[in-house]
Design a protein around this motif. Structure first.
Motif, PDB file in Angstrom:
ATOM      1  N   ALA A  61       0.804  -1.218   0.000  1.00 56.07           N
ATOM      2  CA  ALA A  61       0.000   0.000   0.000  1.00 56.07           C
ATOM      3  C   ALA A  61       0.841   1.274   0.000  1.00 56.07           C
ATOM      4  CB  ALA A  61      -0.918  -0.009   1.220  1.00 56.07           C
ATOM      5  N   LYS A  62       0.148   2.380  -0.251  1.00 55.94           N
ATOM      6  CA  LYS A  62       0.759   3.700  -0.156  1.00 55.94           C
ATOM      7  C   LYS A  62       1.126   3.965   1.307  1.00 55.94           C
ATOM      8  CE  LYS A  62      -0.544   4.295  -4.495  1.00 55.94           C
ATOM      9  NZ  LYS A  62      -1.165   2.957  -4.691  1.00 55.94           N
ATOM     10  N   PRO A  63       2.166   4.803   1.556  1.00 50.91           N
ATOM     11  CA  PRO A  63       2.611   5.062   2.932  1.00 50.91           C
ATOM     12  C   PRO A  63       1.486   5.504   3.864  1.00 50.91           C
ATOM     13  CG  PRO A  63       4.220   5.919   1.387  1.00 50.91           C
ATOM     14  CD  PRO A  63       3.055   5.451   0.558  1.00 50.91           C
ATOM     15  N   LEU A  64       0.604   6.371   3.389  1.00 51.42           N
ATOM     16  CA  LEU A  64      -0.516   6.825   4.209  1.00 51.42           C
ATOM     17  C   LEU A  64      -1.370   5.655   4.680  1.00 51.42           C
ATOM     18  CD1 LEU A  64      -2.650   9.017   5.186  1.00 51.42           C
ATOM     19  CD2 LEU A  64      -3.688   8.763   2.935  1.00 51.42           C
ATOM     20  N   VAL A  65      -1.609   4.715   3.779  1.00 46.90           N
ATOM     21  CA  VAL A  65      -2.479   3.582   4.086  1.00 46.90           C
ATOM     22  C   VAL A  65      -1.779   2.619   5.042  1.00 46.90           C
ATOM     23  CG1 VAL A  65      -3.879   1.738   3.084  1.00 46.90           C
ATOM     24  CG2 VAL A  65      -3.545   3.866   1.821  1.00 46.90           C
ATOM     25  N   ARG A  66      -0.500   2.353   4.812  1.00 43.88           N
ATOM     26  CA  ARG A  66       0.263   1.491   5.728  1.00 43.88           C
ATOM     27  C   ARG A  66       0.259   2.065   7.141  1.00 43.88           C
ATOM     28  NH1 ARG A  66       4.197   1.247   1.667  1.00 43.88           N
ATOM     29  NH2 ARG A  66       5.592   2.592   2.876  1.00 43.88           N
ATOM     30  N   ALA A  67       0.402   3.380   7.242  1.00 50.67           N
ATOM     31  CA  ALA A  67       0.486   4.026   8.547  1.00 50.67           C
ATOM     32  C   ALA A  67      -0.835   3.953   9.303  1.00 50.67           C
ATOM     33  CB  ALA A  67       0.918   5.479   8.389  1.00 50.67           C
ATOM     34  N   GLU A  68      -1.944   4.011   8.576  1.00 49.74           N
ATOM     35  CA  GLU A  68      -3.262   4.057   9.231  1.00 49.74           C
ATOM     36  C   GLU A  68      -3.882   2.680   9.443  1.00 49.74           C
ATOM     37  OE1 GLU A  68      -6.194   6.882   8.153  1.00 49.74           O
ATOM     38  OE2 GLU A  68      -4.746   8.409   7.531  1.00 49.74           O
ATOM     39  N   ALA A  69      -3.601   1.737   8.571  1.00 49.20           N
ATOM     40  CA  ALA A  69      -4.203   0.405   8.693  1.00 49.20           C
ATOM     41  C   ALA A  69      -3.622  -0.328   9.895  1.00 49.20           C
ATOM     42  CB  ALA A  69      -3.955  -0.389   7.418  1.00 49.20           C
ATOM     43  N   ARG A  70      -4.410  -1.216  10.498  1.00 47.04           N
ATOM     44  CA  ARG A  70      -3.927  -1.953  11.662  1.00 47.04           C
ATOM     45  C   ARG A  70      -2.920  -3.032  11.280  1.00 47.04           C
ATOM     46  NH1 ARG A  70      -9.319  -4.042  13.142  1.00 47.04           N
ATOM     47  NH2 ARG A  70      -9.731  -3.211  11.072  1.00 47.04           N
ATOM     48  N   GLN A  71      -3.048  -3.584  10.073  1.00 46.38           N
ATOM     49  CA  GLN A  71      -2.108  -4.588   9.583  1.00 46.38           C
ATOM     50  C   GLN A  71      -1.597  -4.159   8.209  1.00 46.38           C
ATOM     51  OE1 GLN A  71      -5.330  -5.828  10.768  1.00 46.38           O
ATOM     52  NE2 GLN A  71      -4.448  -6.242  12.763  1.00 46.38           N
ATOM     53  N   ALA A  72      -0.365  -4.513   7.899  1.00 52.18           N
ATOM     54  CA  ALA A  72       0.200  -4.175   6.594  1.00 52.18           C
ATOM     55  C   ALA A  72       1.139  -5.287   6.139  1.00 52.18           C
ATOM     56  CB  ALA A  72       0.952  -2.842   6.650  1.00 52.18           C
ATOM     57  N   VAL A  73       1.053  -5.623   4.848  1.00 52.76           N
ATOM     58  CA  VAL A  73       1.920  -6.643   4.242  1.00 52.76           C
ATOM     59  C   VAL A  73       2.498  -6.044   2.961  1.00 52.76           C
ATOM     60  CG1 VAL A  73       1.997  -8.904   3.129  1.00 52.76           C
ATOM     61  CG2 VAL A  73       0.633  -8.581   5.206  1.00 52.76           C
ATOM     62  N   SER A  74       3.819  -6.038   2.862  1.00 49.95           N
ATOM     63  CA  SER A  74       4.463  -5.407   1.707  1.00 49.95           C
ATOM     64  C   SER A  74       5.573  -6.231   1.075  1.00 49.95           C
ATOM     65  CB  SER A  74       5.050  -4.042   2.123  1.00 49.95           C
ATOM     66  OG  SER A  74       4.053  -3.175   2.598  1.00 49.95           O
ATOM     67  N   THR A  75       6.008  -7.317   1.731  1.00 48.44           N
ATOM     68  CA  THR A  75       7.190  -8.026   1.227  1.00 48.44           C
ATOM     69  C   THR A  75       6.890  -9.401   0.654  1.00 48.44           C
ATOM     70  OG1 THR A  75       7.695  -9.027   3.372  1.00 48.44           O
ATOM     71  CG2 THR A  75       8.637  -6.863   2.932  1.00 48.44           C
ATOM     72  N   VAL A  76       5.711  -9.953   0.908  1.00 52.25           N
ATOM     73  CA  VAL A  76       5.401 -11.302   0.434  1.00 52.25           C
ATOM     74  C   VAL A  76       4.135 -11.269  -0.419  1.00 52.25           C
ATOM     75  CG1 VAL A  76       6.498 -12.398   2.419  1.00 52.25           C
ATOM     76  CG2 VAL A  76       4.040 -11.865   2.516  1.00 52.25           C
TER      77      VAL A  76
END
Length: 305
Positions: A272-287
């Motif tokens: 996700a975009k940085p704003l979304v990663r920062a606000e969401a409770r969970q974030a996945v970016s590498t797998v």
């Protein structure tokens, strides 16, 4: 000082010594006490990734700071450290955004390229995904630029939608395990239907392209699926199926997904975009998207490859 338990799941193509060192420092910094460790998947044994779940006890007031510190590690190392509540996982419904989540494309941008207005539309799309523009207004602006586009272009793009890594394995397992799945997209039903036929989603909700005499008119039928509509649809589906919102999972990448992510029991910002990663409770970016299976609590030995 009140303390309780949470889950910390590490997802990585391979867990390296550098990642393990960073994680050890994180646990020390936040005074986390390990209550349990489960290795969910091992890349060295043929799994798609490494996945380890820790149950840790920590200070109630520190969880949000911990989440942001975990995100910072993910910026520096190829790992996702995902924080969840430690209670029972009873997820039954999984809802996905489509563009740049299930597929590696923003379809409206692809349509615009074929119509010779690619740069104009891509700029508006990017600003909308960053949350700088009202989605409905930006959507109508982009649609107007597609007036006169041939329906044959839609057919061509639909036949070659580039899937996000892991989505086929994810859907194969979600269907086998009995989850209800839905696409909630600010894109178009034309393409969501193509994915539904290809991957087996139970239902789709997206925007209707208006086509007349084989040409796109530049208009779209109401209601437009924007951020608010996605959240409403998620709740409506859950209610209709007899699920609580705690049993719902939402996955998306843009600012127009944030309300949906917040509504669900687990809301995953994916690549996700940085704003979304920062606000969401969970974030996945590498797998790949199949990493979601481990966040749902499934171990490799109960999954289809």
């Amino acid at each position: 000082m009140a303390r309780n338990e949470r889950r910390l799941t590490l997802l990585a193509p391979t867990l390296t010594p550098a990642i393990e060192s960073e994680f050890a420092a994180l646990k020390k910094r936040f005074d986390l006490e390990e209550r349990g460790v489960t290795r969910l998947a091992e890349a060295s044994k043929g799994a798609a990734m490494d996945a380890i779940e820790y149950v840790v006890e920590g200070d109630d007031a520190e969880w949000e700071a911990l989440r942001h510190a975990a995100l910072a590690i993910g910026e520096a190392e190829p790992v996702d450290i995902v924080l969840q509540n430690a209670g029972e996982r009873a997820y039954r419904l999984v809802c996905f955004d489509m563009d740049s989540t299930l597929i590696k494309a923003e379809v409206i941008d692809e349509l615009a390229k074929r119509h010779g207005v690619g740069d104009q539309v891509a700029e508006v799309t990017e600003r909308a995904m960053r949350g700088e523009l009202d989605f409905k207004a930006s959507f109508r602006e982009r649609m107007a630029k597609l007036e006169g586009l041939s329906e044959t272009v839609l057919e061509s793009i639909a036949s070659e939608l580039p899937l996000m890594e892991g989505v086929e394995r994810l859907m194969k397992n979600l269907k086998r395990l009995g989850y209800r799945t839905a696409i909630l997209s600010g894109g178009f039903t034309y393409f969501a239907q193509a994915l539904q036929q290809r991957l087996g989603f139970d239902e789709i909700h997206a925007n209707e392209l208006v086509i007349s005499k084989g040409l796109v008119t530049g208009e779209t039928a109401d209601p437009i699926v924007d951020a608010e509509r996605k959240a409403v649809l998620l709740e409506q589906i859950a209610t209709r199926e007899g699920f609580s919102l705690d049993q719902a999972v939402a996955v998306g990448d843009g600012a127009n997904d944030l309300k949906m992510l917040a509504k669900a029991g687990m809301g995953v910002a994916y690549h996700a975009k940085p704003l979304v990663r920062a606000e969401a409770r969970q974030a996945v970016s590498t797998v790949g998207l199949d990493g979601l299976l481990y966040l749902l609590g499934h171990a490799e030995d109960e999954l289809l490859r």
